[in-house]
Design a protein around this motif. Structure first.
Motif: not given
Length: 324
Positions: A219-247
């Motif tokens: 993502a850094i090579i493609d020019g993605a900023g820190r916010f976009r990396r969090v939005w498109h990589i970090t949050l989808p990567g922990i989505r399952s954990t967020i759902i389990v904790m939300l339940i």
């Protein structure tokens, strides 16, 4: 020279089970091999058996007119009378409203802040600073609600509390924050955030550690900023954990916490402070209505189970990971 005769098995016939002595020997070998793991499991099993499943026998008094002198088995059966009395009680709508408002405030404010704090800590690259901040935000979790309530009384004390003076100076008012019903819910939410938000980041930080680092480099090579990396990589990567904790959080919605609410309740804010947990205490312990208060507690537990299964079903319906 004759070939050995091989007995053909009937098509569709399942293989026969090993005899019982062989199965017992196999279990004994398995147990001996993992004996230390079973020993470590034993305290947890005993805890749930004694303090979780054992007391469930007493739930039966919710369907009885419990008399301590007659005991659980000797008390007369009344069916759903205690439940109908509770639903017909004029206090029921107020209790339900107060409980749900506090639950949604905690779920809508405290739960997302836990994720935000975990994301912020994950972005800290200086390890010394990161460990220091983690320690500081973890410490409040180990303080009892009695200490938290005492600190609140000192900070918001009428006329002399530093935060009392600051808030009233900021809003141009002279309100007793500890007694004003309008300030009760904000105080409860702020206490919950200060005490448990840091501790709740532990699971999310562990999930963040499993996100593939190669994706960030790409993502850094493609020019993605820190916010976009969090939005498109970090949050989808922990989505399952967020759902389990939300339940799990939704399943605990009606458990607003007895000790915290009880310590912050007084005669002036009781109209918004009474929830199911404190109501069970006042009715069951102080007034001796054991069957009635047990019915209230059982109703709250059943609603929690329905919320967990319902939220898990919705999660699976939208092709997301669930709790089970």
């Amino acid at each position: 020279m004759t070939a050995p005769v091989v007995e053909a098995k009937a098509p569709g016939r399942a293989a026969s089970k090993p005899p019982a002595p062989a199965r017992r020997r196999g279990f004994a070998v398995h147990f001996a091999h993992y004996k230390w793991l079973y020993l470590l499991l034993l305290p947890g099993v005993l805890y749930f058996a004694i303090f979780r499943y054992g007391p469930m026998y007493g739930v039966s008094i919710a369907f009885k007119d419990y008399v301590p002198f007659l005991g659980v088995n000797g008390s007369p059966w009344v069916g759903f009378t205690n439940f109908t009395d509770f639903f017909a009680n004029p206090d029921f709508p107020r209790l339900l409203g107060n409980t749900l408002i506090l639950a949604f405030l905690n779920l809508g404010i405290a739960f997302p802040l836990t994720i935000v704090l975990a994301l912020l800590l994950n972005e800290v690259r200086l390890s010394v600073l990161k460990r220091t901040v983690q320690t500081l935000v973890y410490i409040p979790h180990f303080l009892s609600w009695t200490i938290v309530a005492s600190l609140s009384f000192l900070l918001f004390a009428l006329d002399i509390g530093p935060l009392f003076q600051f808030v009233n100076l900021l809003f141009g008012t002279n309100v007793d924050i500890l007694s004003d019903p309008n300030w009760f819910r904000p105080l409860i939410v702020l206490q919950e955030i200060w005490k448990n938000t840091g501790w709740g980041t532990i699971i999310f930080l562990a999930a963040l550690a499993t996100v593939d680092q190669d994706q960030y480099e790409a993502a850094i090579i493609d020019g993605a900023g820190r916010f976009r990396r969090v939005w498109h990589i970090t949050l989808p990567g922990i989505r399952s954990t967020i759902i389990v904790m939300l339940i799990l959080a939704i399943g605990q919605m009606l458990n607003t916490g007895f000790e915290q609410i009880y310590l912050m309740t007084n005669a002036l804010n009781r109209s918004v402070a009474d929830v199911f947990d404190t109501y069970v205490y006042f009715v069951g312990i102080t007034q001796g209505a054991y069957s009635y208060s047990t019915a209230v507690g059982l109703f709250k537990s059943l609603v929690g189970i329905v919320l967990i299964f319902g939220t898990n079903w919705l999660s699976k319906r939208f092709n997301q990971s669930g709790l089970f």
